[in-house]
Design an enzyme around this catalytic site. Structure first.
Site, PDB file in Angstrom:
ATOM      1  N   GLU A 138      26.762 -28.811  36.135  1.00 63.41           N
ATOM      2  CA  GLU A 138      25.993 -29.896  35.225  1.00 63.41           C
ATOM      3  C   GLU A 138      24.528 -29.304  35.313  1.00 63.41           C
ATOM      4  O   GLU A 138      23.862 -29.854  36.256  1.00 63.41           O
ATOM      5  CB  GLU A 138      26.103 -31.172  35.970  1.00 63.41           C
TER       6      GLU A 138
ATOM      7  N   CYS B 237      18.139 -35.472  33.910  1.00 62.67           N
ATOM      8  CA  CYS B 237      18.679 -33.945  33.266  1.00 62.67           C
ATOM      9  C   CYS B 237      18.590 -34.584  31.720  1.00 62.67           C
ATOM     10  O   CYS B 237      18.632 -33.591  30.881  1.00 62.67           O
ATOM     11  CB  CYS B 237      19.864 -33.982  33.672  1.00 62.67           C
TER      12      CYS B 237
HETATM   13  P1  NAD Z   1      17.705 -28.006  43.097  1.00 65.91           P
HETATM   14  O1  NAD Z   1      16.740 -26.482  43.200  1.00 65.91           O
HETATM   15  O2  NAD Z   1      17.396 -28.638  44.520  1.00 65.91           O
HETATM   16  O3  NAD Z   1      19.199 -27.338  43.200  1.00 65.91           O
HETATM   17  C1  NAD Z   1      20.432 -28.331  43.882  1.00 65.91           C
HETATM   18  C2  NAD Z   1      21.029 -27.624  45.056  1.00 65.91           C
HETATM   19  O4  NAD Z   1      20.966 -26.017  44.678  1.00 65.91           O
HETATM   20  C3  NAD Z   1      20.459 -27.587  46.238  1.00 65.91           C
HETATM   21  O5  NAD Z   1      21.565 -28.101  47.217  1.00 65.91           O
HETATM   22  C4  NAD Z   1      19.973 -26.316  46.688  1.00 65.91           C
HETATM   23  O6  NAD Z   1      20.079 -26.197  48.016  1.00 65.91           O
HETATM   24  C5  NAD Z   1      20.748 -25.266  46.027  1.00 65.91           C
HETATM   25  N1  NAD Z   1      19.847 -24.158  45.793  1.00 65.91           N
HETATM   26  C6  NAD Z   1      18.670 -24.153  45.110  1.00 65.91           C
HETATM   27  N2  NAD Z   1      18.411 -22.690  45.085  1.00 65.91           N
HETATM   28  C7  NAD Z   1      19.247 -22.054  45.534  1.00 65.91           C
HETATM   29  C8  NAD Z   1      19.674 -20.746  45.628  1.00 65.91           C
HETATM   30  N3  NAD Z   1      18.526 -19.586  45.341  1.00 65.91           N
HETATM   31  N4  NAD Z   1      20.866 -20.360  45.961  1.00 65.91           N
HETATM   32  C9  NAD Z   1      21.794 -21.095  46.276  1.00 65.91           C
HETATM   33  N5  NAD Z   1      21.580 -22.491  46.383  1.00 65.91           N
HETATM   34  C10 NAD Z   1      20.326 -22.893  45.982  1.00 65.91           C
HETATM   35  O7  NAD Z   1      17.797 -28.673  41.906  1.00 65.91           O
HETATM   36  P2  NAD Z   1      16.590 -28.510  40.645  1.00 65.91           P
HETATM   37  O8  NAD Z   1      17.107 -27.170  39.931  1.00 65.91           O
HETATM   38  O9  NAD Z   1      15.278 -28.837  41.244  1.00 65.91           O
HETATM   39  O10 NAD Z   1      17.130 -29.853  39.853  1.00 65.91           O
HETATM   40  C11 NAD Z   1      16.873 -30.150  38.655  1.00 65.91           C
HETATM   41  C12 NAD Z   1      17.383 -29.555  37.491  1.00 65.91           C
HETATM   42  O11 NAD Z   1      18.910 -30.043  37.673  1.00 65.91           O
HETATM   43  C13 NAD Z   1      17.038 -29.795  35.980  1.00 65.91           C
HETATM   44  O12 NAD Z   1      17.316 -28.692  35.335  1.00 65.91           O
HETATM   45  C14 NAD Z   1      17.797 -30.964  35.609  1.00 65.91           C
HETATM   46  O13 NAD Z   1      18.047 -30.921  34.421  1.00 65.91           O
HETATM   47  C15 NAD Z   1      19.277 -30.641  36.494  1.00 65.91           C
HETATM   48  N6  NAD Z   1      20.019 -31.685  36.551  1.00 65.91           N
HETATM   49  C16 NAD Z   1      21.107 -31.854  35.889  1.00 65.91           C
HETATM   50  C17 NAD Z   1      21.960 -33.003  35.754  1.00 65.91           C
HETATM   51  C18 NAD Z   1      23.251 -33.107  35.177  1.00 65.91           C
HETATM   52  O14 NAD Z   1      24.056 -33.959  35.550  1.00 65.91           O
HETATM   53  N7  NAD Z   1      23.459 -32.147  34.287  1.00 65.91           N
HETATM   54  C19 NAD Z   1      21.504 -34.134  36.815  1.00 65.91           C
HETATM   55  C20 NAD Z   1      20.359 -33.943  37.474  1.00 65.91           C
HETATM   56  C21 NAD Z   1      19.410 -32.759  37.273  1.00 65.91           C
END
Ligand code: NAD
Length: 464
Positions: free
Chosen positions: A217, A251
């Site tokens: 997602e 998102c």
């Molecule tokens: P984030 O960086 O916090 O990532 C989420 C999870 O990924 C965390 O648990 C983190 O520990 C893990 N993570 C981060 N970097 C990692 C790595 N290098 N290796 C392994 N695991 C890792 O989240 P974010 O990216 O800041 O969130 C924002 C993004 O999420 C935006 O692009 C948004 O559009 C998208 N989003 C999508 C939805 C959806 O339902 N489609 C909902 C909310 C957010």
């Protein structure tokens, strides 16, 4: 405060919930429903604590927390309490093959096994617990990785979880990238990740090592289009909702808006009216306006604004780092190839306005990028809306509104191309976490009829 899960225990958690999965406990529908009811109680009885935690994490206004986090999870629990029996029932099929005519053909809705759910911080309750409801309903064991970026909410969920849920098969893992990386070394039967595309690729790569299917997602640069004929004040209201709800950290937020070139001033004037009405003269003093989740994200969004290679700020632009505050900001005269504003998803309260003459020009620009998670079009002309939809791609669409298709839980929610793969919500969550196991059940009788398919393959047999 949030305590981090030790690396040594991660493997134990996964193997423990797998062992419990094979005990067969989660096969019982009554038991699953009881767990879903307990999850409902966890959220309903602790609504205030969860809302307060989200306020500490990102000043999430109470109303936005109720509408965006609490209500969807409660609603999903109620949906499954009402529908699980029907969803999980064996599906009987009429066999087509002559050799199976007397057999029972059944599609059984089997759980996948052990599911890893990696939640995200912008809706820290919804994006962790809503997929969890579907995974429980389908009968899986679950490891739930909460987002470290929203630590207050993660701490409250972690505290409440063992008081309500059966932790022999549902466990929480907390921590940062290191813990997620350690988790990804384990074998799961499905990984459900919500977050950005860069990490999405890391997840998929790790999953591939075990041939584990994934649901991703993700996000993207979701466009809104105001058509020549659209009601401007209505469009401004609904686009403001799609951009500044949760301070743009959604998102499916509107990333940028296409406005007919002769109506740009009208759009800015309408947007000023909307924002003044909603947040008053200074949104920083409004209880209805949130904050950016973390300092690094304030820095990131500020850099997007400052490093832009086109456009002028028409509304907002103020930033107060000590308060993680960014004003609702509208930038006009933005070029579609702006190196900062138009490169990555903004995920914050900046709205680039791109002017256009003809709708075909807009369609051409949209198709230059990966399909976004959402697309919005404002028009009274059904044919025009249909033309846009037929000639573009996106995860989902709202016509004459923003965000609302995501919140319609009777429809699948998910991306396409760069905005993700797979979907969920309601029946689609059940499908996502279910294996359709085809079962053909025969009696030990009428063995003679099988001669037709056994060797030797005589010409007589072939003619039957
Ligand atoms: P984030 O960086 O916090 O990532 C989420 C999870 O990924 C965390 O648990 C983190 O520990 C893990 N993570 C981060 N970097 C990692 C790595 N290098 N290796 C392994 N695991 C890792 O989240 P974010 O990216 O800041 O969130 C924002 C993004 O999420 C935006 O692009 C948004 O559009 C998208 N989003 C999508 C939805 C959806 O339902 N489609 C909902 C909310 C957010």
């Amino acid at each position: 405060m949030l305590s981090v899960t030790s690396f040594e225990s991660i493997q134990d958690h996964v193997s423990h919930v797998r062992q419990v999965f094979f005990s067969g406990k989660q096969r019982d529908l009554k038991w699953r429903k009881h767990q879903i009811q307990r999850l409902y109680d966890l959220v309903a009885e602790n609504e205030e604590r969860l809302i307060e935690a989200m306020y500490f994490d990102m000043n999430k206004p109470r109303n936005e927390a109720l509408v965006g986090d609490i209500a969807p999870v409660l609603d999903e629990c109620l949906y499954f309490l009402d529908n699980l029996d029907a969803l999980a029932k064996d599906q009987k099929v009429k066999p087509r093959s002559i050799v199976n005519k007397t057999a029972k053909a059944i599609i059984r809705k089997d759980p996948l096994g052990v599911v890893l759910i990696i939640g995200c911080w912008n809706y820290p309750v919804q994006l962790s617990l809503l997929p969890l409801v579907g995974a429980i309903a389908a009968g899986n064991s679950v490891i739930l990785k909460l987002s470290e970026v929203s630590p207050y909410t993660a701490a409250v969920i972690t505290d409440l979880f063992p008081k309500y849920m059966d932790t022999s098969c549902y466990r929480i893992v907390n921590g940062g990238v290191e813990q997620t990386t350690a988790l990804l070394k384990e074998r799961f039967d499905h990984i459900f990740y919500t977050g950005n595309g860069t990490v999405g690729k890391i997840i998929m790569e790790a999953a591939a090592k075990h041939l584990t299917p994934v649901t991703l997602e993700l996000g993207g640069k979701s466009p809104a289009i105001i058509a020549h004929d659209a009601d401007m004040q209505l469009s401004a209201n609904r686009i403001a909702f799609g951009k500044f709800f949760n301070t743009g950290q959604i998102c499916v937020a509107v990333d940028h808006v296409f406005v007919p070139e002769h109506r740009v001033n009208e759009f800015v004037a309408a947007m000023k009216i909307t924002l003044e009405k909603w947040y008053g003269p200074n949104p920083q003093e409004s209880e209805s306006y949130g904050r950016i989740i973390a300092d690094r994200h304030v820095d990131r969004i500020e850099a997007v604004l400052n490093n832009r290679t086109s456009g002028e700020i028409a509304i907002g632009g103020q930033i107060d780092k000590s308060d993680r505050y960014m004003a609702p900001t509208v930038v006009v005269n933005v070029k579609y190839d702006d190196a900062a504003l138009m490169s990555d998803e903004i995920f914050g309260p900046i709205l680039p306005v791109i002017s256009y003459k003809e709708i075909d020009e807009v369609i051409g620009l949209i198709n230059k990028r990966e399909p976004a998670l959402a697309l919005y079009v404002f028009t009274n002309k059904e044919k025009l809306a249909e033309k846009v939809l037929r000639n573009t791609q996106s995860g989902g669409v709202s016509v004459n509104d923003c965000l609302v298709h995501q919140a319609e839980y009777s429809m699948p929610f998910g991306g396409v191309g760069g905005s993700g793969m797979g979907n969920y919500h309601g029946v689609k969550s059940f499908d996502t976490f279910t294996h359709e196991r085809s079962m053909l059940v025969k009696k030990q009788a009428m063995e003679g009829t099988n001669n037709v398919r056994y060797p030797p393959y005589t010409s007589r047999k072939l003619s039957i």
